[in-house]
Write a protein that holds these residues in place. Structure first.
Motif, PDB file in Angstrom:
ATOM      1  N   ALA A   1      39.972  46.166  34.207  1.00 56.22           N
ATOM      2  CA  ALA A   1      38.888  45.435  34.869  1.00 56.22           C
ATOM      3  C   ALA A   1      39.125  43.931  34.765  1.00 56.22           C
ATOM      4  O   ALA A   1      38.908  43.183  35.735  1.00 56.22           O
ATOM      5  N   TYR A   2      39.589  43.481  33.608  1.00 58.40           N
ATOM      6  CA  TYR A   2      39.851  42.052  33.405  1.00 58.40           C
ATOM      7  C   TYR A   2      40.982  41.578  34.315  1.00 58.40           C
ATOM      8  O   TYR A   2      40.945  40.463  34.844  1.00 58.40           O
ATOM      9  N   LEU A   3      41.974  42.433  34.502  1.00 56.94           N
ATOM     10  CA  LEU A   3      43.125  42.090  35.341  1.00 56.94           C
ATOM     11  C   LEU A   3      42.706  41.842  36.791  1.00 56.94           C
ATOM     12  O   LEU A   3      43.371  41.101  37.520  1.00 56.94           O
ATOM     13  N   LYS A   4      41.598  42.452  37.199  1.00 57.04           N
ATOM     14  CA  LYS A   4      41.095  42.277  38.565  1.00 57.04           C
ATOM     15  C   LYS A   4      40.190  41.056  38.704  1.00 57.04           C
ATOM     16  O   LYS A   4      39.811  40.689  39.820  1.00 57.04           O
ATOM     17  N   GLY A   5      39.834  40.441  37.585  1.00 58.20           N
ATOM     18  CA  GLY A   5      38.879  39.337  37.596  1.00 58.20           C
ATOM     19  C   GLY A   5      39.486  38.000  37.980  1.00 58.20           C
ATOM     20  O   GLY A   5      40.710  37.828  38.039  1.00 58.20           O
ATOM     21  N   ASP A   6      38.626  37.031  38.212  1.00 52.99           N
ATOM     22  CA  ASP A   6      39.052  35.712  38.685  1.00 52.99           C
ATOM     23  C   ASP A   6      39.963  34.990  37.694  1.00 52.99           C
ATOM     24  O   ASP A   6      40.923  34.325  38.093  1.00 52.99           O
ATOM     25  N   ALA A   7      39.664  35.089  36.401  1.00 49.13           N
ATOM     26  CA  ALA A   7      40.454  34.370  35.394  1.00 49.13           C
ATOM     27  C   ALA A   7      41.899  34.866  35.389  1.00 49.13           C
ATOM     28  O   ALA A   7      42.846  34.069  35.381  1.00 49.13           O
ATOM     29  N   ALA A   8      42.073  36.180  35.393  1.00 48.48           N
ATOM     30  CA  ALA A   8      43.424  36.748  35.391  1.00 48.48           C
ATOM     31  C   ALA A   8      44.139  36.442  36.701  1.00 48.48           C
ATOM     32  O   ALA A   8      45.333  36.109  36.715  1.00 48.48           O
ATOM     33  N   ARG A   9      43.434  36.531  37.803  1.00 47.77           N
ATOM     34  CA  ARG A   9      44.047  36.281  39.109  1.00 47.77           C
ATOM     35  C   ARG A   9      44.523  34.828  39.238  1.00 47.77           C
ATOM     36  O   ARG A   9      45.544  34.550  39.870  1.00 47.77           O
TER      37      ARG A   9
END
Length: 247
Positions: free
Chosen positions: A229-237
């Motif tokens: 889920a984190y990988l799909k978030g704005d920070a990771a992107r």
């Protein structure tokens, strides 16, 4: 006061108990972005991502043999799809987390021109590539040379590395003056970190679509679900884009 201390300690104990760990197999080209994302992930969620780096082909074999990974971040889309068909993933969990770019790179400034014309010049300097049987970036390099009509001419100069990380190591140390590597390995915050490079046009090789998937072992792991889920978030992107990947 004692009651307050007890409540604080209880809250801390609950948070520690709730925090989990996820074992992530990461394609070598994604090493530095994954490290940055994992550090932020731990700060923000309390979960710890334990990262292992290598070639996608080797990870496939390891997962087939029961390796204890919860998540695979592959360098292609074929391997996660294959594992899915073989019943080794959680159905419906696969998604593309990045689209990679291949570059011809040298640690020497000015050696590689922006059109890659150096490949056509006579010479015997070695060219590092990742093993095309195991590493999608290696396969893309082979396809690029074939599309340029240079496969036979350049074959004697190729130095084959186990994965894209080792290919970069060969080129960065000068053991090979040139190397086909991932753009993410030589770009930081949208700029070439050092050396010289030709970003290979995408029409010279199949698109490098990199998929993530939740493996069967991670089915009931809350930390694994949180990582994806984190990988799909704005920070990771934002981190992914900073290293030259397309989304």
């Amino acid at each position: 006061m004692k009651k307050l201390i007890v409540l604080v300690l209880a809250a801390c104990s609950f948070a520690a108990a709730a925090a989990g760990e996820v074992q992530v197999a990461v394609a070598a080209n994604f090493t530095v972005p994954a490290q940055r994302i994992a550090a932020a992930f731990e700060r923000e969620t309390g979960h710890k991502a334990v990262l292992a780096f290598g070639s996608t082909g080797r990870f496939y074999a390891q997962v087939k043999n029961g390796a204890p990974f919860d998540v695979l971040l592959a360098a292609d889309d074929e391997t996660p799809a294959k594992l899915e068909k073989e019943g080794l993933t959680v159905p419906g969990s696969r998604f593309t987390y990045a689209n990679g770019r291949l570059v011809l790179w040298s640690a020497t400034p000015g050696l590689v021109d922006t059109q890659g014309a150096i490949l056509r010049k006579p010479g015997d300097g070695k060219i590092a590539i990742a093993d095309p049987r195991l590493a999608p970036y290696g396969a893309a390099a082979v396809e690029t040379m074939a599309r340029l009509g240079l496969a036979d001419q350049l074959k004697p100069r190729l130095v084959q590395a186990e994965n894209i990380g080792q290919a970069y190591q060969f080129a960065s140390t000068g053991n090979a003056p040139l190397g086909f590597v991932a753009l993410s390995q030589v770009m930081v915050d949208g700029k070439l970190e050092k050396g010289s490079a030709w970003v290979v046009p995408e029409n010279l090789h199949a698109r490098i679509r990199q998929d993530a998937v939740l493996l069967a072992k991670g089915k009931d792991n809350a930390a694994a679900a949180a990582w994806l889920a984190y990988l799909k978030g704005d920070a990771a992107r934002a981190v992914i884009r900073a290293y030259g990947y397309e989304l």
